[in-house]
Design a protein around this motif. Structure first.
Motif, PDB file in Angstrom:
ATOM      1  N   GLU A 196      10.079  -8.181  -1.037  1.00  0.00           N
ATOM      2  CA  GLU A 196       9.042  -7.209  -0.733  1.00  0.00           C
ATOM      3  C   GLU A 196       8.674  -7.236   0.743  1.00  0.00           C
ATOM      4  N   GLU A 197       9.012  -8.347   1.373  1.00  0.00           N
ATOM      5  CA  GLU A 197       8.742  -8.464   2.806  1.00  0.00           C
ATOM      6  C   GLU A 197       9.411  -7.315   3.541  1.00  0.00           C
ATOM      7  N   LEU A 221       6.670   3.083  -2.890  1.00  0.00           N
ATOM      8  CA  LEU A 221       7.016   4.189  -2.014  1.00  0.00           C
ATOM      9  C   LEU A 221       6.150   4.145  -0.761  1.00  0.00           C
ATOM     10  N   ALA A 259       4.833   1.471   0.475  1.00  0.00           N
ATOM     11  CA  ALA A 259       5.254   0.309   1.259  1.00  0.00           C
ATOM     12  C   ALA A 259       6.485   0.634   2.091  1.00  0.00           C
ATOM     13  N   ILE A 288      10.597  -3.940   2.727  1.00  0.00           N
ATOM     14  CA  ILE A 288      10.663  -2.878   1.738  1.00  0.00           C
ATOM     15  C   ILE A 288      11.645  -1.836   2.241  1.00  0.00           C
TER      16      ILE A 288
END
Lengths: 197, 197
Positions: free
Chosen positions: A81-82, A119, A121, A84
DNA sequence: CCATATATTAATACCAAGTCCTAAATCAGT
DNA sequence: ACTGATTTAGGACTTGGTATTAATATATGG
């Protein structure tokens, strides 16, 4: 017979009941050892083991391991997630493109629709990434989820700088799936050498 | 001596280097046994154990257990995994509160400031969570990052339904740290029984 | 070159929390 | 009293270690 069956079932229930409790107890606290459960149920360890066998419950260590593995997969996607989306192209202070493929971890289980914040992010981190500064932070944003995005779809986010000031940029981001706009947002990004958000 | 020191350091590096690799390998895959690592580093198991001692790395089972425990705390919120942050209170169709503690994985490494999309995610998922419907999706949103949020700060998001229609709700979300507003957003959420975003 | 650290390997006993297997005891119902 | 299910007990073995002691490199300092 009925009476006996009553007694009989009372005993049988003792077992069934114990197994029911076992399942419940382990649901509540999967870290219980057989020894602990044996004490609680006032039976021998072996009985508990037999129960586990019958119920197909793995041993403590396996249970823990499974939990940890699930967690680990989760951690993986957390570190993912870092970043994206994958940055495809960047023109600093001008424009950028990133790609995000919607996977299981991005969607609601119920309807396979991507959670909005992924989205966001993707768009937000792209907007921040194209700013040429030590530190860039989003100040505000107006966004629209044009149509739902589904599992497996590949989102291409196109960011374009609209206005470019010394400390403030306005960036438009449009995300498309197969050329169709699915998300649109305008981000106000501040650049500084210290802080801001 | 310089030459010797060279040789010396070459050896010392072998150890340091091995320990570095050990740490890295375990970060990548915490499920590695000492035996595995010994094979990989072509040293004896004991050496690996000594390394772990020196580095204060617990044994495999303890590592796994920790992961599982962390996960377990999160298992409760696995059903809440839908929501970023921990839901403190919810009045369906009325209001809700969630808490998110900013951890390493939420901040930019450089300045320890939380990435905007986590604050957005907290607010967005809370907004979606308080909607009483089979399916609720964000249609659009206007947001403001009032001040940067730092590592360790606890963000309390307060969501309140402003307008409540049959298929569309407007929800205001204000996120505070120690009573100070750090984020503010208005979310347009649609509820349906099939889709929409 | 020898003494002395430092690093590595080996060997042993022990632990937790099991598995797998065999055998014995208990118990309830007929 | 016998039968079948249930429960206990016991021993051997497994994994992945800890803890300890001792032996063996290896390297560097003097």
């Amino acid at each position: 017979m009925v009476i006996n069956k009553g007694v009989n079932s009372a005993v049988r229930m003792a077992k069934k009941e114990r197994q029911r409790q076992l399942v419940k107890a382990l649901e509540e606290d999967p870290f219980l050892t057989d020894e602990e459960m044996a004490k609680r149920c006032r039976v021998s360890i072996q009985t508990i083991r037999l129960d586990r066998m019958e119920l197909g419950i793995p041993e403590l260590r396996e249970r823990i391991k499974h939990m940890a593995e699930n967690n680990f997969d989760g951690v993986r996607s957390l570190s993912l997630e870092e970043v994206i989306g994958e940055v495809v192209d960047i023109q600093l202070d001008q424009s950028g493109i990133s790609m995000l493929e919607i996977k299981k971890e991005h969607v609601f289980a119920r309807n396979q629709i991507a959670r909005g914040h992924y989205l966001f992010a993707q768009a937000n981190s792209l907007a921040v990434a194209i700013v040429d500064a030590e530190v860039a932070l989003t100040g505000s944003a107006g966004i629209r989820f044009v149509r739902p995005v589904r599992l497996g779809e590949k989102c291409l986010a196109f960011a374009k700088v609209i206005t470019n000031g010394p400390s403030r940029l306005q960036i438009n981001v449009q995300t498309k799936v197969n050329g169709e706009v699915v998300f649109q947002g305008v981000f106000d990004v501040y650049r500084t050498d210290e802080e801001g958000q």
